[in-house]
Design a protein around this motif. Structure first.
Motif, PDB file in Angstrom:
ATOM      1  N   ILE A 167      -6.498   1.815  -6.895  1.00 33.62           N
ATOM      2  CA  ILE A 167      -6.812   3.208  -6.286  1.00 33.62           C
ATOM      3  C   ILE A 167      -7.635   3.170  -5.260  1.00 33.62           C
ATOM      4  O   ILE A 167      -8.693   2.534  -5.528  1.00 33.62           O
ATOM      5  CB  ILE A 167      -6.877   4.221  -7.468  1.00 33.62           C
ATOM      6  CG1 ILE A 167      -5.591   4.477  -8.124  1.00 33.62           C
ATOM      7  CG2 ILE A 167      -6.967   5.504  -6.383  1.00 33.62           C
ATOM      8  CD1 ILE A 167      -5.747   5.244  -9.411  1.00 33.62           C
ATOM      9  N   MET A 168      -7.486   3.633  -4.089  1.00 32.27           N
ATOM     10  CA  MET A 168      -8.340   3.532  -2.873  1.00 32.27           C
ATOM     11  C   MET A 168      -8.604   5.016  -2.562  1.00 32.27           C
ATOM     12  O   MET A 168      -7.687   5.483  -2.038  1.00 32.27           O
ATOM     13  CB  MET A 168      -8.008   2.773  -1.758  1.00 32.27           C
ATOM     14  CG  MET A 168      -7.916   1.211  -2.110  1.00 32.27           C
ATOM     15  SD  MET A 168      -7.454  -0.075  -0.740  1.00 32.27           S
ATOM     16  CE  MET A 168      -5.523   0.944  -0.412  1.00 32.27           C
ATOM     17  N   VAL A 216       0.873  -1.223   0.024  1.00 30.88           N
ATOM     18  CA  VAL A 216      -0.091   0.103  -0.052  1.00 30.88           C
ATOM     19  C   VAL A 216       0.734   1.014  -0.137  1.00 30.88           C
ATOM     20  O   VAL A 216       2.024   1.237   0.551  1.00 30.88           O
ATOM     21  CB  VAL A 216      -0.846   0.075   1.313  1.00 30.88           C
ATOM     22  CG1 VAL A 216      -1.656   1.364   1.425  1.00 30.88           C
ATOM     23  CG2 VAL A 216      -2.033  -1.038   1.175  1.00 30.88           C
ATOM     24  N   ALA A 217       0.412   2.179  -0.707  1.00 29.38           N
ATOM     25  CA  ALA A 217       1.073   3.542  -0.718  1.00 29.38           C
ATOM     26  C   ALA A 217       0.217   4.548   0.199  1.00 29.38           C
ATOM     27  O   ALA A 217      -0.918   4.795  -0.139  1.00 29.38           O
ATOM     28  CB  ALA A 217       1.412   4.322  -1.796  1.00 29.38           C
ATOM     29  N   THR A 218       0.565   4.950   1.307  1.00 29.80           N
ATOM     30  CA  THR A 218      -0.219   5.876   2.210  1.00 29.80           C
ATOM     31  C   THR A 218      -0.197   7.047   1.539  1.00 29.80           C
ATOM     32  O   THR A 218       0.711   7.754   1.138  1.00 29.80           O
ATOM     33  CB  THR A 218       0.626   5.839   3.634  1.00 29.80           C
ATOM     34  OG1 THR A 218       0.706   4.889   4.134  1.00 29.80           O
ATOM     35  CG2 THR A 218      -0.285   7.212   4.452  1.00 29.80           C
ATOM     36  N   HIS A 219      -1.535   7.615   1.466  1.00 26.96           N
ATOM     37  CA  HIS A 219      -1.846   8.816   0.641  1.00 26.96           C
ATOM     38  C   HIS A 219      -0.967   9.457  -0.412  1.00 26.96           C
ATOM     39  O   HIS A 219       0.052  10.104  -0.137  1.00 26.96           O
ATOM     40  CB  HIS A 219      -1.986   9.963   1.631  1.00 26.96           C
ATOM     41  CG  HIS A 219      -1.303  10.453   2.804  1.00 26.96           C
ATOM     42  ND1 HIS A 219       0.205  10.176   2.705  1.00 26.96           N
ATOM     43  CD2 HIS A 219      -1.343  10.602   4.251  1.00 26.96           C
ATOM     44  CE1 HIS A 219       0.717  10.570   3.854  1.00 26.96           C
ATOM     45  NE2 HIS A 219      -0.261  10.619   4.677  1.00 26.96           N
ATOM     46  N   VAL A 268       1.040  -2.924  -5.625  1.00 25.73           N
ATOM     47  CA  VAL A 268       0.928  -1.806  -4.486  1.00 25.73           C
ATOM     48  C   VAL A 268      -0.492  -1.205  -4.912  1.00 25.73           C
ATOM     49  O   VAL A 268      -0.825  -0.572  -5.883  1.00 25.73           O
ATOM     50  CB  VAL A 268       1.861  -0.882  -4.636  1.00 25.73           C
ATOM     51  CG1 VAL A 268       1.895   0.288  -3.683  1.00 25.73           C
ATOM     52  CG2 VAL A 268       3.312  -1.494  -4.299  1.00 25.73           C
ATOM     53  N   ASP A 269      -1.331  -1.089  -3.903  1.00 21.93           N
ATOM     54  CA  ASP A 269      -2.607  -0.208  -3.826  1.00 21.93           C
ATOM     55  C   ASP A 269      -2.270   1.018  -3.387  1.00 21.93           C
ATOM     56  O   ASP A 269      -1.751   1.263  -2.216  1.00 21.93           O
ATOM     57  CB  ASP A 269      -3.528  -1.016  -3.042  1.00 21.93           C
ATOM     58  CG  ASP A 269      -4.102  -2.534  -3.557  1.00 21.93           C
ATOM     59  OD1 ASP A 269      -4.952  -2.299  -4.755  1.00 21.93           O
ATOM     60  OD2 ASP A 269      -3.496  -3.407  -3.256  1.00 21.93           O
ATOM     61  N   CYS A 270      -2.997   2.239  -3.772  1.00 18.80           N
ATOM     62  CA  CYS A 270      -2.347   3.480  -3.634  1.00 18.80           C
ATOM     63  C   CYS A 270      -3.673   4.191  -3.058  1.00 18.80           C
ATOM     64  O   CYS A 270      -4.817   4.262  -3.659  1.00 18.80           O
ATOM     65  CB  CYS A 270      -2.070   4.170  -4.736  1.00 18.80           C
ATOM     66  SG  CYS A 270      -0.486   3.672  -5.610  1.00 18.80           S
ATOM     67  N   GLU A 271      -3.639   4.442  -1.771  1.00 19.93           N
ATOM     68  CA  GLU A 271      -4.285   5.433  -0.956  1.00 19.93           C
ATOM     69  C   GLU A 271      -4.424   6.791  -2.006  1.00 19.93           C
ATOM     70  O   GLU A 271      -3.083   7.488  -2.323  1.00 19.93           O
ATOM     71  CB  GLU A 271      -4.069   5.792   0.208  1.00 19.93           C
ATOM     72  CG  GLU A 271      -4.440   4.535   1.257  1.00 19.93           C
ATOM     73  CD  GLU A 271      -3.861   4.758   2.679  1.00 19.93           C
ATOM     74  OE1 GLU A 271      -4.001   3.994   3.496  1.00 19.93           O
ATOM     75  OE2 GLU A 271      -3.390   6.029   2.954  1.00 19.93           O
TER      76      GLU A 271
END
Length: 397
Positions: free
Chosen positions: A258-259, A202-205, A230-233
């Protein structure tokens, strides 16, 4: 129970539909009904899948860091007022984990706690206008305590991959079934990729408080965009990330990775003005915080300090300003986080799923919010439970 709208955002698109809900689940989505009566008819108001906000520090004058049980329930009620049906309270205060874990098992009128998110404590970057005081020390005993106190509810831990000891911590959290994100990081492209190789997914913000895109080194942001695992906030308020950069991200990253998140704090719903930053911010640039007309929450040095805009505001930005289809946008606010964190019964309006829904008008204002078939917010009857002591104790002008 049957609920109707002329514009229901389903997994098959936006259409007029009747939704039959039984025991909190969607039993059927029908084009028409026979002799059955409609219990709730929302006319032209749109019914969206409930928003799942996985990066959220609080709301309406309450902080997940320090609110007591009553305050936490009020914060979760306030979240529901903005269409949030599932939230991951974001805090590094381990003492809060047991009460959050317990509330995750309770039913009450508010957003459902779907996990705990620890943004830190091991970061190294403080933002464009902050002062870097050096690297923190990774403490593996503290890591074990985080797991223990969360009682199985710790879903996400953020860490800067270049911090000494970070890779060991990443390995540990992954071994415990916890997702790990890159956050508040000075890592270059190589260092970021090393963290991803160890299990960061995950990428934080994305873009905020991390090394950004540069033509000689695309940094952590570039690594998280390029790596498919990697899912991206992404904060879509247009303030944390300008809308042209949001457009660029949408062209570079698969939309199912993308989240949408808010990064909301206690200032969600707060009036503009200057506020005292709280005891933990004494002597720092966050000793005084300003909520601006645009919705910025800024420190004395102009550093972004969370958000006062909810995810529904970002949804409006993507649809109305960037021209993205609503049915595509809600996947990023609901379905993608549900899939990422194993919330199999949530994330979309389809048969067999929980009836988690936000009803909105044409101005993207929330009319009603439903969680697991129960109406938990109705703007005709419910006020947002803003913490009166927050204004009395912190407002300066």
């Amino acid at each position: 129970m049957i609920i109707h709208s002329n514009r229901v955002v389903t997994s098959e698109g936006i259409k007029p539909a009747y939704i039959r809900v039984t025991n909190g689940k969607i039993e059927a989505i029908m084009d028409q009904i026979g002799d059955e009566s409609v219990d709730f008819d929302y006319g032209n108001d749109r019914i969206l899948p409930g928003i799942i906000d996985t990066h959220n520090h609080g709301a309406a004058g309450y902080r997940f860091d320090d609110a007591d049980e009553e305050g936490l329930k009020n914060a979760l009620k306030a979240e529901a007022a903005f269409g949030v049906t599932g939230v991951m309270p974001t805090t590094t205060v381990v003492e809060q984990y047991p009460i959050l874990a317990r509330l995750a098992e309770e039913d009450f009128d508010g957003s459902r706690i779907v996990g705990i998110h620890s943004e830190g404590p091991w970061g190294s970057r403080v933002g464009e206008k902050g002062i870097n005081l050096g690297y923190p020390q990774v403490d593996m005993e503290h890591a074990a305590r985080m797991i223990r106190e969360a009682q199985g509810k710790l879903k996400l831990v953020d860490i800067a991959p270049e911090v000494p000891g970070a890779l060991e911590a990443i390995d540990y959290f992954v071994s415990q079934g916890v997702t790990v994100a890159a956050y508040h990081t000075n890592a270059n492209f190589e260092e970021a990729n090393r963290g991803i190789d160890h299990g960061i997914t995950v990428a934080t913000h994305l873009m905020n408080v991390m090394t950004g895109l540069h033509h000689r080194d695309v940094g952590t942001a570039g690594a998280c965009i390029l790596r498919d695992e990697v899912d991206c906030e992404l904060i879509c308020d247009g303030l944390h990330v300008c809308l042209p950069m949001v457009q660029l991200i949408m062209k570079m990253k698969a939309h199912d990775r993308i989240m949408m998140v808010s990064d909301n704090g206690a200032f969600l719903g707060a009036p503009t003005g200057h506020y005292r930053g709280g005891q933990k911010n004494k002597g720092t640039d966050r000793e005084v915080l300003e909520v601006t007309e645009e919705g910025f929450v800024l420190s004395k040095t102009g550093r972004l300090s969370g958000s006062s805009k909810p995810v529904i505001y970002g949804i409006a930005n993507l649809v109305e300003k960037l021209g993205m289809p609503l049915e595509e946008v809600v996947r990023m606010s609901s379905l993608n986080p549900a899939r990422k964190y194993g919330l199999d019964s949530k994330g979309e309006l389809s048969v067999g799923k929980d009836f988690d829904a936000a009803v909105i008008d044409d101005d993207y204002q929330v009319v009603c919010t439903w969680v697991e078939g129960r109406k938990v917010f109705d703007r005709q009857h419910d006020a947002i439970p803003f913490n009166p002591s927050f204004i009395a104790e912190t407002k300066m002008d």
